[in-house]
Design an enzyme around this catalytic site. Structure first.
Site, PDB file in Angstrom:
ATOM      1  N   CYS A 280       0.844  -1.205   0.000  1.00  0.00           N
ATOM      2  CA  CYS A 280       0.000   0.000   0.000  1.00  0.00           C
ATOM      3  C   CYS A 280       0.876   1.250   0.000  1.00  0.00           C
ATOM      4  CB  CYS A 280      -0.902   0.035   1.233  1.00  0.00           C
ATOM      5  SG  CYS A 280      -1.962  -1.409   1.447  1.00  0.00           S
ATOM      6  N   ASP A 281       0.279   2.334  -0.440  1.00  0.00           N
ATOM      7  CA  ASP A 281       0.939   3.631  -0.349  1.00  0.00           C
ATOM      8  C   ASP A 281      -0.129   4.684  -0.101  1.00  0.00           C
ATOM      9  OD1 ASP A 281       3.603   5.145  -0.852  1.00  0.00           O
ATOM     10  OD2 ASP A 281       2.095   6.274  -1.975  1.00  0.00           O
TER      11      ASP A 281
END
Length: 213
Positions: free
Chosen positions: A76-77
């Site tokens: 994720c970011d």
């Protein structure tokens, strides 16, 4: 079939969220370059970086230490979109203080890119999706901003705030998935895994190390 669930992130908040959902992942931090490309908006940036992080772990050879019939890699970011300005991690107290002076009393959109890769018999299937949650910030006093920044919490988190820590008191409203604000949307992740033929409940209560059978 044995499964190894890998979280390609060193984020304590994402790890806590998965554990609270009954999933015990193997944590392998990505070494991907997280630089922002010129002209890239928050959605494009988080989508690209989440995929980059996942592939960085997959291509590193680190997965070979965790043999399993099925390998699941989640990366994720997250960034905060504040009136078109992308706010990642401030890294410094002064920058966090500057950001909070803009954020207080305003709304921002916490954008989290999610990339899921499922590997079975050497075959890779993957998907990238975006979670977006509108966050309304309280109108903090200068003293509150200084105290929060001095706590050290804002420096290493996207948008210089948390919802599950000291910063939770400064969030007055959320429109959308609250999990997404911690950096990983559980409902979105469940749907992505279902699209890749992984039953969410089959991942519950894995033994330490992320292996399930």
């Amino acid at each position: 079939m044995t499964t190894c669930f890998v979280l390609a992130s060193k984020s304590p908040a994402r790890l806590r969220m998965l554990r609270s959902a009954g999933i015990e992942p193997v944590v392998i931090a990505s070494g991907a370059d997280e630089s922002h490309l010129r002209g890239e908006d928050a959605v494009a940036m988080t989508a690209r970086l989440s995929r980059l992080k996942a592939h960085s772990v997959i291509e590193s050879g680190a997965l070979e230490e965790y043999p399993a019939d099925r390998m699941i890699v989640v990366a994720c970011d997250s960034v905060l979109n504040l009136d078109g300005r992308i706010l990642g991690k401030p890294h410094t107290a002064e920058r966090a203080r500057q950001w909070w002076r803009r954020m207080r009393g305003h709304q921002g959109v916490l954008v989290s890119g999610h990339h899921v890769a499922v590997i079975v018999n050497g075959q890779l299937r993957e998907q990238t999706r975006i979670g977006q949650t509108v966050v309304t910030f309280a109108d903090l006093t200068d003293a509150e901003i200084d105290a929060y920044v001095d706590s050290g919490e804002p420096a290493a988190v996207a948008g210089a705030f948390t919802i599950d820590g000291l910063g939770g008191a400064f969030i007055t409203r959320i429109n959308g998935d609250p999990h997404n604000v911690t950096g990983i949307s559980l409902p979105l992740l469940r749907q992505m895994l279902m699209d890749l033929d992984v039953e969410w409940s089959s991942l519950w209560n894995g033994p330490k190390g992320g292996h399930l059978s």
